[in-house]
Design a protein around this motif. Sequence first.
Motif, mmCIF file in Angstrom:
data_model
loop_
_atom_site.group_PDB
_atom_site.id
_atom_site.type_symbol
_atom_site.label_atom_id
_atom_site.label_comp_id
_atom_site.label_asym_id
_atom_site.label_seq_id
_atom_site.Cartn_x
_atom_site.Cartn_y
_atom_site.Cartn_z
ATOM 1 N N UNK A 75 0.844 -1.191 0.000
ATOM 2 C CA UNK A 75 0.000 0.000 0.000
ATOM 3 C C UNK A 75 0.883 1.245 0.000
ATOM 4 N N UNK A 76 0.435 2.330 -0.632
ATOM 5 C CA UNK A 76 1.207 3.571 -0.610
ATOM 6 C C UNK A 76 1.437 4.046 0.819
ATOM 7 N N UNK A 77 2.616 4.551 1.076
ATOM 8 C CA UNK A 77 2.954 5.040 2.400
ATOM 9 C C UNK A 77 4.451 5.141 2.561
ATOM 10 N N UNK A 78 4.910 5.731 3.652
ATOM 11 C CA UNK A 78 6.340 5.973 3.825
ATOM 12 C C UNK A 78 7.156 4.752 4.230
ATOM 13 N N UNK A 79 6.512 3.732 4.785
ATOM 14 C CA UNK A 79 7.269 2.603 5.340
ATOM 15 C C UNK A 79 7.584 1.541 4.302
ATOM 16 N N UNK A 80 8.724 0.893 4.509
ATOM 17 C CA UNK A 80 9.209 -0.128 3.574
ATOM 18 C C UNK A 80 8.288 -1.349 3.570
ATOM 19 N N UNK A 81 8.296 -2.052 2.441
ATOM 20 C CA UNK A 81 7.620 -3.335 2.297
ATOM 21 C C UNK A 81 8.657 -4.405 2.032
ATOM 22 N N UNK A 82 8.436 -5.590 2.593
ATOM 23 C CA UNK A 82 9.401 -6.681 2.515
ATOM 24 C C UNK A 82 8.753 -7.905 1.878
ATOM 25 N N UNK A 83 9.574 -8.704 1.227
ATOM 26 C CA UNK A 83 9.125 -9.971 0.663
ATOM 27 C C UNK A 83 9.074 -10.996 1.795
ATOM 28 N N UNK A 84 7.886 -11.465 2.106
ATOM 29 C CA UNK A 84 7.739 -12.375 3.244
ATOM 30 C C UNK A 84 8.583 -13.636 3.093
ATOM 31 N N UNK A 85 8.615 -14.205 1.891
ATOM 32 C CA UNK A 85 9.362 -15.455 1.697
ATOM 33 C C UNK A 85 10.850 -15.252 1.945
ATOM 34 N N UNK A 86 11.401 -14.082 1.564
ATOM 35 C CA UNK A 86 12.821 -13.812 1.812
ATOM 36 C C UNK A 86 13.075 -13.523 3.287
ATOM 37 N N UNK A 87 12.185 -12.762 3.889
ATOM 38 C CA UNK A 87 12.364 -12.413 5.296
ATOM 39 C C UNK A 87 12.281 -13.656 6.177
#
Length: 265
Positions: A75-87
Amino acid sequence: MAAHAALPPQYYHEARKTAASHLQLRIDEVRLLKGLPYDNCEVGATVLRDFRGDIAPGTPLHFTLNCQAPGVRPMPGPNAWHDYSLLREAKFAEAFFRGISPRTGPVYGELAIVEAERDSPWCEAESGRCDLPPPEPPLVLECGGERGSWSNPLILRIADHRIAYWNAAGAGDAAERAWSPQLFPAERTPDLLEITPQSYSHASRLFTEGGERLLATRTITIDRATLAFQDRLARIDGSEPQVLTGTCRPVEDPASANTIVQPVP
């Protein structure tokens, strides 16, 4: 760092720069919180090192991050998004934290997966890059020209993945001599030192007062094996670049030495 784009880069830079702690972590658990559109990854981690503050090794942390997963779109916003499978597969990570109160995560959700635990940081606050090579002993070099027009040798120091230049313009007053992060007055944030297995390279940029317009770029490149160097000055007016080539040699740090650095023979 993971992807985000809602704010201008300087906001993320400032958040990393002013964070109380720069933590290297062991990732113990990553759990997907189903049904949540964001803050949907719960991370359990253990502090290995705090490179900036005083959080003790072994301190447990629990926080949430935004994770892209099946059925969840960023979703649009200032915080980073992560790939769950990699994390979920990650063993070690680094991030900048303002504090470690319950569920306080890294600034703007920026968490970088890193290769291994080590005594030096992988990440840098200024750029957010997390591929720093291990630090080397400080290297102070005097670089003189074989071909070109500069009359004075250039003295520089490479340490902690950064470069600094010795400004001896106030040779009559020791208080005026100092290391500077670039060769021109700093109207904007200095460029980072580029390090490859073959070379060091750094660009200093000359701007009009206030940093509104670029006037020239001076690029220093040093061969790490031979210490051959090139000093290239390119003006934006379209004139032919000036290029000095020569050789560097190790010298004492002039900030601590009470001797005059002699020109390269």
